[in-house]
Structure formats: C-alpha cells, structure tokens
Scaffold this active site. Structure first.
Site, mmCIF file in Angstrom:
data_model
loop_
_atom_site.group_PDB
_atom_site.id
_atom_site.type_symbol
_atom_site.label_atom_id
_atom_site.label_comp_id
_atom_site.label_asym_id
_atom_site.label_seq_id
_atom_site.Cartn_x
_atom_site.Cartn_y
_atom_site.Cartn_z
ATOM 1 N N GLU A 44 -20.077 1.356 -21.849
ATOM 2 C CA GLU A 44 -19.248 2.195 -22.713
ATOM 3 C C GLU A 44 -17.870 1.552 -22.932
ATOM 4 O OE1 GLU A 44 -18.798 6.028 -20.887
ATOM 5 O OE2 GLU A 44 -17.841 6.936 -22.635
ATOM 6 N N LYS A 118 -20.091 9.348 -29.591
ATOM 7 C CA LYS A 118 -20.400 10.198 -28.433
ATOM 8 C C LYS A 118 -20.211 11.682 -28.774
ATOM 9 C CE LYS A 118 -19.061 10.253 -23.492
ATOM 10 N NZ LYS A 118 -18.183 9.545 -22.509
ATOM 11 N N CYS A 154 -23.135 7.839 -22.135
ATOM 12 C CA CYS A 154 -22.734 8.452 -20.863
ATOM 13 C C CYS A 154 -22.928 9.971 -20.812
ATOM 14 C CB CYS A 154 -21.289 8.061 -20.548
ATOM 15 S SG CYS A 154 -20.947 8.040 -18.759
ATOM 16 N N LYS A 187 -23.639 9.340 -5.563
ATOM 17 C CA LYS A 187 -23.918 9.599 -6.979
ATOM 18 C C LYS A 187 -25.114 8.797 -7.506
ATOM 19 C CE LYS A 187 -21.094 9.890 -11.221
ATOM 20 N NZ LYS A 187 -19.743 9.503 -11.695
ATOM 21 N N SER A 297 0.571 -2.430 12.162
ATOM 22 C CA SER A 297 1.124 -1.673 13.285
ATOM 23 C C SER A 297 0.308 -1.849 14.556
ATOM 24 C CB SER A 297 1.133 -0.187 12.922
ATOM 25 O OG SER A 297 -0.207 0.280 12.834
ATOM 26 N N GLY A 298 -0.872 -2.439 14.417
ATOM 27 C CA GLY A 298 -1.804 -2.443 15.535
ATOM 28 C C GLY A 298 -2.744 -1.244 15.485
ATOM 29 N N THR A 397 -0.949 1.851 3.485
ATOM 30 C CA THR A 397 -2.116 1.905 4.380
ATOM 31 C C THR A 397 -2.510 3.324 4.773
ATOM 32 O OG1 THR A 397 -0.705 1.664 6.327
ATOM 33 C CG2 THR A 397 -1.548 -0.358 5.335
ATOM 34 N N GLU A 402 -4.198 11.858 6.565
ATOM 35 C CA GLU A 402 -2.758 11.955 6.801
ATOM 36 C C GLU A 402 -2.006 12.249 5.498
ATOM 37 O OE1 GLU A 402 -1.863 8.187 8.720
ATOM 38 O OE2 GLU A 402 -1.022 7.360 6.885
#
Lengths: 566, 566
Positions: A44, A118, A154, A187, A297-298, A397, A402
């Site tokens: 598409e 479409k 689609c 999906k 940071s480890g 990161t 979080e």
C-alpha cells in the site's frame, strides 16, 4: 489453460521519498520479470510511503507523486518491462471534491493503465485515514495476463461488505490486496484467518502483499502470503525483511499448489526483531549514520537496548555506552555495564556525575525527589552532549511499565530521539534478555537478524558466558538514586504490576472491571493512581516502535487535563 | 403571544470532572431561573468536558456520565427547578453499534426529557470526532415553554445540509446550538456570518452558546451570541470569561429586540487574553496552585511570558523568575530581567551557570553547537529543579518562529509543562509586549483581565515607565550562547521570516507557491531547510495554547520520518 506468475514485492518504503521509492520499485520489477512474473504487486502507498498523515493534504506533494508515477511507467517501458503489470500504491485525488485518495495503480504499457481507490478508511488506533482521504466507491476487476483479478487495499478486506462483497459476484480468478498493516503481537494468525475467509467469500486465492520496515513509531512486519479459497496457505514470505516471492496461479487447477512457506517465528524472537528493525530503519531513514549513544546503568533496560542497537547496527562499533555512576551506584552495577559493553564490542566511557551533582547542589541545595531527579537530569545532559558532539542518536531506555507509572525523570533518563523498548512491559524485557542470551551468534534469525557478541566479543576476545550479564537480569531493579533504593519501594512487584497494566491499558478495564479480574483493591488503586499521575507527562516522551495493540503515544489519545477517575 | 426567556450559560467546563461540571450546571441553572429564564442552554459536552478524545471509548466513563446526568435531573427537580428546561451536552451511546455519541440532552421535570445526537463529526485540524463518535441521523424539534425550538450541535451548523436543512422545513421559532468552538484569530466574524446565514435558512433567530476556558492546548473563547433571521446581532456575551446572559424571544414580533452586545476587542488584547486564559486554566485544572517558574533572560520572549503568568495568577507573588547568566550574558540583559521581575512583583533569583558549565566542560570538553546546547540544558536542569522542589509549573518561553525553525535546544530552553507563546510568531510577540506596556493597570480588560504592574509594582513601589523594559523590546534578539551572537546570524530577519512561515505553515504553500508569493529563492530555501530540520523534533515540545488556524503540535500531523521536500 492459463498460468500466471505473481511476484510479491515486500518492499521497505520511506515516507516522502518519491524518487527513492520509485527507484526501488523499478529494481524489484526487473527482478520480478527476470523471475518470470507477469504481475508484480507492491505494498500500500508504495510510492509515497505509509502512513503519510497530513502530508497528504499538501498539494505540492500530491502533484509530485503523480509526476513520479507517470515517469515510472515510462521508465518501466524504457527498460523493456512494458508487458509487466506493476501494481503499486500511491496517493490520488478525488476530482469531484479535490480530496486525497488512497489509490492503487497499475503501470503497464508505459502508462498508468488502471486505478482503484480504497473504500474503507481506518480511523482507530494508529490509523487516521478518514481524516485525510476520501473513500472510493467502485469495485474493480482487472484483466491481467488473461485472468480476472479483483483488487482491494488493506482495510477493504477487514470490513464486511464493500468491494470484497461486490467481487464475490464477479467471478474473479484471484483477489489481490496490497497492504500497510503494522506489526502487533499475535496479529499474524488473525490476518491469515481473515484472508482465508475473504478468499472463501470470493471463491479464489487471495494474494496479500504487506509493507515491511520501520516508519516512526510503527513497524511493518511483512510476512506477505497467499491463501487458497479453502484456507490452505500457499505461500508465505519472511517477516521483518524485504523479499521477492512468487506465486503461480493455474486456472486449470481446482486447488493451487503450495510453494515456499516461511516458518512462524518464536514469539520472543519476533518481538525482539520488531524492535531491532524499528530502530534500524529509524536511523537509516533519518540519516543517523554515525551510531547511537545511551546511558549504561548496569540494569536490564539499558542492557537490552544496547544489545538491540548492536544488532541493528551490525556490531558494537557504532554503539557508545556511557556509564554515569553516582555516589549511590553499586560496584556490581558498574561492572555489569562494563561487561556488557565489552561483550557487545561497544564503546564504553565512564562519566561520574558526583562532581557535577556537587556543583549543582552548591547552588540549589535540593533534597528528596528533586535531588533524585537532578541526578537523572545531569545524566540526560551528558547523553545529549554525546549526541550533539558526535552526531549520534540518543536512545531512551525506558520500558512500558515504568513509563506507564511515571517511574522515570522527564528530561532525565527519558531523553532521547528513539525509545526502542517503550512498548515492552518490564517482565517482557527480562524475557527478551534471556532469549537474547540464548540466541546463537552464528545463526541468522528472522528478518536476517544477526546476533552480536557471544562469539566475537570485544576486540576479538571471545565472550565467556552470557552477553547480557546474568546479574543484570536477576538482581532486584533499582534506580540507584538514593541509598538502598528499590523499584519495589514505589511500585508493586513487576509480575503483578504488568498484569494490572495489561488489563487497564490494553484492555481498557476500569476499576470495577479490574476488581472483577481478581486484583486486590489496594493494588488496583495504587496502579491507577500511578498511571493517572504519569498521564499528563505523556506527550513529551520520545518516539519508539509500536509492538502491542495499544501502545503509549499517539494511539492512546487521552486528554492531558482530565479529572475523571474510573 | 408567547414570550420565552433563554439563558445563555457560557460555562468553563473541565474534561472528566463529571461531578464538578454537574455542580456548576446546577449553580448556573439556579441563577438562570432566578433571572426569569424558562430555558437555559450550556456548551457542547457540558457534563463530560470537551474535547474528551479517547476517553469516550472507555465504558466506565460513559456509564459514569449517564449516572451524572440522571442524578442532575433529580437534583434540579429537588431544587424546585423541574419546570426549567436545562439543555446540556454529554456523551451518549448508540444502542445499535455500542459506539459513543456526542449528545445534547434536556433535563426537565426531574428526568432526561429529550435528546439529540450530533450529525456532523468534524475530523480536521484539532478535531477528531469521527474517530470516536458515531453520527446521529435525526433532526429534532423540541416544544419548550410553548414554542418550537430546533436544535443543533456545533459542526451541524458549519456544514450544508443535515439537521439545519431539515429544520428549515419544520417551522421552528428558534434554532438553538450548543458549541465547543475553539478560539482562533479572526474567527469571531466567521462564526457570526455563518450563524446569520443559518438563521436566515430556518427563518428564525439562532441562539449560539459557546464553551469558554482553556483545555490542554485549546482555548475556548466564549463570545456566545444571538442573531436574528435577518442577520441582526441581538445579544453577545463577553469573550474569555464565564457569563450568564439572557435573550427574550417574543413570538409576536417579526424582528426581535436587541439586548446587551459586548464590544469587539482590540486584536492584540484578544490574543493576549487567550494566552493568559489558556495558562490560567491549565494551572487551575491540573492543580498547579503554587505558581510558575521560568528562566528570565532579559529577552522579549521570557518577559512576555512572565507578564502573562503574573496576569494569569493575579500578581507576581507566585511567579518565580530565574536569571541564569553565563559568561556571554550582557549586563543589559541581566538588568532588564531584574527590572521586569521588580515591575511585576515576581520572585527573582540569580543562578549563574558558569561554575556548572566549567564543571561539565572539565569532563566533556565540548565546542560549537554542543557547547551552546550545554548552556541551555544546564538552565533547563535549574528550571526543573525549581519546578520539582517548589511544586511549580515550569514555563517554556519559546515562540512559534523559533520553534518552527528549530532555533531552540531540546531539553534546554524548551523544557516546561506549558508554553504560553508557542503559537505566536516573533513579530507578534513584540506587538503584544508593546500592547501590554500600553495597557492600563487600573482598567479591567476583556475576560476580566487585570494587568499586573504599572501601578502597584514590586512591594508596592510604583513602576517608573514600562513594565516590560523597552530595551527587551528594541534590542536585536540574541540567544547569548557565544560572544556577539545574534538570531539574525542563523535566521532571516523576523519581519521576513514570519511572512514566509505564515505562508508555508498556515497556508500550506509549497516552494513554487512561495516563489509566486514574491519571496526570493534564497530566503525560501533557507526557511524550508530550517523547518524541515526542526520538524523531527516536533513531538517532544511541551503543550501550549492554540491561537491560529494551524498551530504546531497535534494539528500539524506530519510524519517525523519523511524525505519529501516541496
């Protein structure tokens, strides 16, 4: 007897790169013809790239796209490919209203030989098509190479009725659909089942050509396929890489003969590869050729992102890891960061933040959360300094758990132009890290993924053990912004937190639903309060790939200012 | 003879605050009844707030809104207001599809007495309604207080056909529309002309009730009005403040009698007040009660933002200005910043960045743009430290010209939770600063705007001269990040730049159009390159009010990754 060879050109397009996309189409078309194809189909909006958002509304762009299509038809004929039917997507204009259209065109005989607009314009989740396009209203059957090919774009096959229902009455030999269907976990089977039902509806094989590659925060997974009217899978292209596959249609056969079928990947490998491809294409398409920088940071989040970056860049030599220890960083964390960088062959610098923290504190004298945020923001300044001075893409990161709970510092650890794992819950981060350590360095995975480390290691030294230090995986997560701090001081344990987030965010469960799901009231209230609190910061997070049904960012469009508590 | 008194309740709603909005409706309804009204009408989506974006898709929210509406009907009756017709907006559900609807309901006699669903769902610019709502398909005439009132919701009167065309054949006495129409410069007259045409179309006066107040980056300007079938303005409520006005309809009169008509404001006052209201409501609705902090450079942008903040907060005592001079800051700039703070009665701290810059440079040794950005980012860290430690809303001071051209540092001067002038071109910033200095401190402007300074000044000392130092207005703009730096080193002169930006961004002119507009090719190419370069950073800018037709942010949805150059 009529035999027609279809080529499925699973191409990685780039939005707005009309010339580049046209050049690539020409290249694929040559290879398709060389492989004996009479029809070659592309994804598409091939020429314009997808999704083009409000770029569709700029008249200059529409004129340029039309010019590109005409020139491409001429170039194909000039290359001796006039007989080939080249099915590409582009932008058109509805001549009655002047509004843009999402259009399929067929280049043949040196001209734009046929077109189809479409019908169904998706307007949910990440899709905004109704906003920018007007809908087509004609169904189209193309006589190509002696057979009758019905066409769809689609969403046309995802909705009942419309062009597919029309085509069911038109005695077609093949249903051809071109798609820009973004990746989402799980999906693959949904798509294939749906296609099987549509093939049965029209009583003909369905050829499904999908886009591949990263575009902003979407990743398209490819995995083009052909399914017969009885649901048999006849062909399947690989996921996450460009590909040219073929399907031979034979009008004499009641059932078509299956060809090459790529295997279904391991779920962890699939998600990992989606994240790597998203990053790789974001860098390539935006001209970040010099590499990436990130704080190491480890901890597990930065470790996984560094591994993804090394894999995206084919090695650690363009990955700049920066260890930025504070007075609260443990020796173990510093060692883990250094080990990881060595294992990946990445650059590794140590930039202690204590002297900078002291300099700020002399002026500002902060305590509590403000002092914790100060540490994270000093790190943000350092990461951006590497980005600016070396021309690197800064990677954020943060993971989805979080970010959802606001357990990060805006303008601190959240800085960066791309956030590869922003759509992965923390428990998934651990799973992928374990998978990454298991993955063999010498094998080639799906999407052509090559795993860095394990074998070669830093400066040719073999890595003894796991690329991502086991300690980064097993230790209790900590932001290390005050002595003895643990994530679990502020958040429920991740196993539980991630389940609540999944229900609250992905499945839109309200408070009553969450209690009915069996979560205890304290946990539910804690998580909802955290997410509410984090919500207003949402729009300032950097871009990243979408992996699940409902990611943060533009497809979770909640008002910033809202007093509603469910 | 039938006389009906309508009350136009121009209310400032808050998204998601179902209980708070309902309480306010009750209060307005009491006052309307006390003023003799039989019908009181509120803005679009009164109970839910507007726009609610994807909050509409959460079932918990829809159930809660329905509960609120029912209870409100009961409370109205309990207050002796059962006879009053209370017309409010809320969210409904289409019982066939389960999709949300944008609904008007009439509370009367203790129940939800009538309802109407919006037909036309705008899906352009800042509007996303087609995405979340399903469209109504019935036109409705309500018999209220002995007359026939046709109803419509906002976009219903902006499109030809639909409910208004239906109502034209239904012999109505009054056309009542409830609206959530955001502010845009110059829109007042467009709205009024349109309403006049619709009034003529139905052959009856049109009552237009609009929302007022800030909601995220939108500002609703109120300015509700009534226009007669012949186009005569019969009533006009003030802009930018809550209001309850009345309109007396008399069925015996061929032409209605005009009532109170608020004057059209000065264009600079209008835009200035929109920015102040946007900031004020963002703070109030998000619970920022302690005030704002911002960097004061001595330049015009931060000076204007500080003045807006003082006006939004009713004084300078909750405005924290931070001067953060570097080795490149001129004495004049420091003096100007101090003078401004004193004139506004704002807090004023000096935090030199040189020691911090030196500490970073000892580790990082940056030069060029990286060293310039470092200075801006140190300032960003300091501003956020004030925000975190004192609970203040950090204000970003960037204007539209510099944001469009990327002439700012991400995570540096661009930090902040709200950017009051992000939609004002630089030349407009100068105009508004001059207007602000001319505005008298003792008068009350539109929207109840009270100008801080001029009279009272800091600690009661009268200000001698202008509140915003003239030097901040007349000196050549400079980022002061290197010796002798001027904005004009990197950008065309603002008079010219702003004209090109207006054409390129607001009017979507491509390169060829810009040349036809008479701009020289060098300027056009420079500006387009700057804007292209800045475009990819766009989504990380903080939120601010929308003032013009096409602001940056969510209503300019261009792909981040795009190779197209027009």
């Amino acid at each position: 007897m009529t035999q027609v060879r279809f080529a499925l050109a699973q191409m990685d397009t780039c939005v707005g790169d009309l010339d580049g996309n046209a050049d690539r189409v020409l290249d694929f078309a040559r290879r398709a013809a060389a492989g004996g194809a009479q029809v070659v189909a592309f994804p598409e909006m091939t020429l314009t790239g997808y999704p083009i958002e409000d770029l569709a509304l700029r008249a200059t762009f529409r004129r340029a796209a039309w010019q590109t299509a005409s020139e491409l038809a001429t170039r194909l004929a000039g290359d001796g490919l006039a007989d080939l039917f080249v099915v590409v997507g582009t932008i058109g204009t509805d001549h009655e209203t002047g509004k843009p259209r999402n259009r399929m065109i067929v280049l043949h005989d040196g001209v734009v030989w046929a077109g189809y607009d479409k019908h169904f314009l998706p307007n949910y989740g990440v899709f905004d098509e109704f906003r920018i396009f007007s809908a087509g209203d004609k169904s189209v059957v193309l006589e190509m190479a002696g057979i009758r090919v019905g066409v769809a774009i689609c969403e046309d096959i995802w909705q009942d009725g419309g062009p597919v229902a029309d085509l069911a009455a038109k005695d077609i030999d093949v249903l051809l659909t071109i798609n820009g269907s973004p990746y989402e976990e799980g999906k693959t089977h949904v798509r294939r089942d749906l296609a099987g039902r549509r093939a049965a509806e029209v009583g003909a094989p369905l050829v499904y050509v999908n886009q591949v590659g990263g575009q902003d925060d979407l990743v398209f997974d490819g995995g083009s396929f052909v399914v017969d009217a009885d649901g048999t899978l006849l062909e399947r292209s690989p996921m996450f890489m460009e590909d040219l596959s073929f399907f031979d249609y034979d009008s004499d056969l009641p059932k078509q003969v299956p060809g090459t079928i790529a295997a279904d990947p391991d779920p962890d490998e699939e998600v990992y590869t989606a994240c790597v491809l998203g990053l790789k294409d974001y860098m390539a398409k935006n001209g970040f050729t010099k590499g990436v920088c990130l704080g190491l940071s480890g901890g597990i989040d930065s470790a996984l992102v560094a591994a993804m970056a090394a894999d995206a860049l084919g090695g650690g030599d363009r990955v700049y890891g920066i260890s930025m220890p504070s007075m609260y960083s443990s020796d173990g964390s510093k060692d883990d960061a250094a080990d990881l960088a060595r294992n990946l062959g990445a650059h590794y610098d140590v930039q202690p933040i204590e002297p900078l923290f002291v300099a700020f504190q002399k002026q500002l004298d902060l305590d509590g959360v403000a002092a914790e945020n100060l540490q994270a923001r000093i790190r943000g300044v350092i990461v951006m300094a590497y980005s600016n001075s070396k021309g690197l893409l800064a990677l954020a990161t943060g993971n989805k758990s979080e970010l959802a709970c606001g357990y990060s510092t805006i303008y601190g650890d959240a800085v960066g132009g791309y956030a590869p794992i922003k759509d992965l819950l923390k428990t998934r981060v651990w799973q992928l890290a374990r998978w990454r350590n298991r993955a063999a360095a010498d094998g080639v995975g799906i999407g052509g993924l090559k795993i860095v480390g394990n074998e070669g290691g830093w400066k040719g030294q073999p890595v003894d053990g796991d690329v991502i230090p086991v300690n980064s995986i097993v230790k209790p997560p900590s932001a290390e912004l005050r002595p003895g701090q643990k994530d679990s001081d502020s958040l429920p344990e991740y196993d539980l937190l991630d389940q609540v987030l999944e229900a609250y965010i992905e499945h839109a469960h309200g408070r009553a639903d969450l209690l009915a799901d069996g979560f205890d009231p304290d946990t539910v209230d804690t998580v909802m309060r955290l997410v509410d609190r984090a919500e207003w910061k949402r729009r300032q997070y950097p871009l990243g790939p979408k992996v699940t049904a409902l990611a943060f960012g533009r497809d979770r469009r909640l008002p910033i200012t809202s007093m509603f508590r469910e």
